[in-house]
Design a protein around this motif. Structure first.
Motif, PDB file in Angstrom:
ATOM      1  N   GLU A 234      47.647  32.298 -47.676  1.00 43.38           N
ATOM      2  CA  GLU A 234      47.061  32.531 -46.349  1.00 43.38           C
ATOM      3  C   GLU A 234      45.544  32.453 -46.395  1.00 43.38           C
ATOM      4  O   GLU A 234      44.910  31.842 -45.557  1.00 43.38           O
ATOM      5  N   MET A 235      44.953  33.066 -47.424  1.00 49.25           N
ATOM      6  CA  MET A 235      43.510  33.062 -47.521  1.00 49.25           C
ATOM      7  C   MET A 235      42.986  31.705 -47.986  1.00 49.25           C
ATOM      8  O   MET A 235      41.867  31.310 -47.635  1.00 49.25           O
ATOM      9  N   ARG A 236      43.781  30.975 -48.722  1.00 46.20           N
ATOM     10  CA  ARG A 236      43.342  29.664 -49.242  1.00 46.20           C
ATOM     11  C   ARG A 236      42.958  28.725 -48.103  1.00 46.20           C
ATOM     12  O   ARG A 236      42.070  27.878 -48.246  1.00 46.20           O
ATOM     13  N   ALA A 237      43.571  28.884 -46.951  1.00 47.75           N
ATOM     14  CA  ALA A 237      43.242  28.043 -45.794  1.00 47.75           C
ATOM     15  C   ALA A 237      41.816  28.298 -45.304  1.00 47.75           C
ATOM     16  O   ALA A 237      41.255  27.476 -44.589  1.00 47.75           O
ATOM     17  N   ARG A 238      41.241  29.418 -45.722  1.00 48.20           N
ATOM     18  CA  ARG A 238      39.884  29.768 -45.292  1.00 48.20           C
ATOM     19  C   ARG A 238      38.834  29.482 -46.375  1.00 48.20           C
ATOM     20  O   ARG A 238      37.671  29.830 -46.217  1.00 48.20           O
ATOM     21  N   VAL A 239      39.270  28.888 -47.466  1.00 46.32           N
ATOM     22  CA  VAL A 239      38.371  28.607 -48.589  1.00 46.32           C
ATOM     23  C   VAL A 239      37.854  27.173 -48.480  1.00 46.32           C
ATOM     24  O   VAL A 239      38.633  26.250 -48.220  1.00 46.32           O
ATOM     25  N   ILE A 240      36.568  27.013 -48.681  1.00 45.99           N
ATOM     26  CA  ILE A 240      35.937  25.696 -48.703  1.00 45.99           C
ATOM     27  C   ILE A 240      35.592  25.391 -50.157  1.00 45.99           C
ATOM     28  O   ILE A 240      34.929  26.178 -50.813  1.00 45.99           O
ATOM     29  N   GLU A 241      36.054  24.250 -50.629  1.00 45.13           N
ATOM     30  CA  GLU A 241      35.760  23.886 -52.019  1.00 45.13           C
ATOM     31  C   GLU A 241      34.900  22.651 -52.048  1.00 45.13           C
ATOM     32  O   GLU A 241      34.280  22.286 -52.901  1.00 45.13           O
TER      33      GLU A 241
END
Length: 135
Positions: A128-135
């Motif tokens: 769920e949080m990975r969708a909010r991560v910018i790499e």
């Protein structure tokens, strides 16, 4: 002051246990899903850090881009908290002189690995949080 095109992005040290807990703390309370996150170790995070004069190999601060401007050290933490539901009261802490706030911030930042520990690799968020991560 340098501007950044993306807004409400939190830059953090992805191998720092304390910093990763900060990100989880914010993500859990950010019911509007306003904030996105980037580890300083990612390509995007490294570019962001270098733009604002943060050494990506020895970061001494996290940062938040809000209103197109990067806020560092205690200003970053207070800005993020003040935008979370139920935490607006922290705005009054901006009345504490910045040199004093930043001295406390820097003391914790310098000792964060020794006090809280360090991951071998970057903290990996849940799906769920990975969708909010910018790499």
């Amino acid at each position: 002051m340098t501007k950044w095109p993306d807004d409400d992005v939190i830059l953090y040290d992805g191998v720092c246990v304390f910093c990763s807990r900060w990100v989880r703390f914010v993500a859990t309370r950010d019911v509007e899903r306003r904030f996105r996150f980037t580890a300083i170790q990612s390509a995007y995070g490294t570019r962001l850090a270098q733009t604002f004069g943060i050494d990506p190999h020895d970061p001494d601060t996290n940062a938040v881009v809000h209103g197109g401007t990067a806020w560092l050290k205690s200003d970053a933490a207070l800005t993020v908290l003040s935008l979370l539901p139920g935490w607006r009261w922290v705005r009054m802490l901006f009345a504490v002189p910045k040199p004093l706030r930043d001295a406390v911030y820097s003391l914790v930042a310098r000792n964060r690995y020794r006090i809280f520990g360090k991951y071998e690799e970057c903290f990996v968020p849940d799906a769920e949080m990975r969708a909010r991560v910018i790499e």
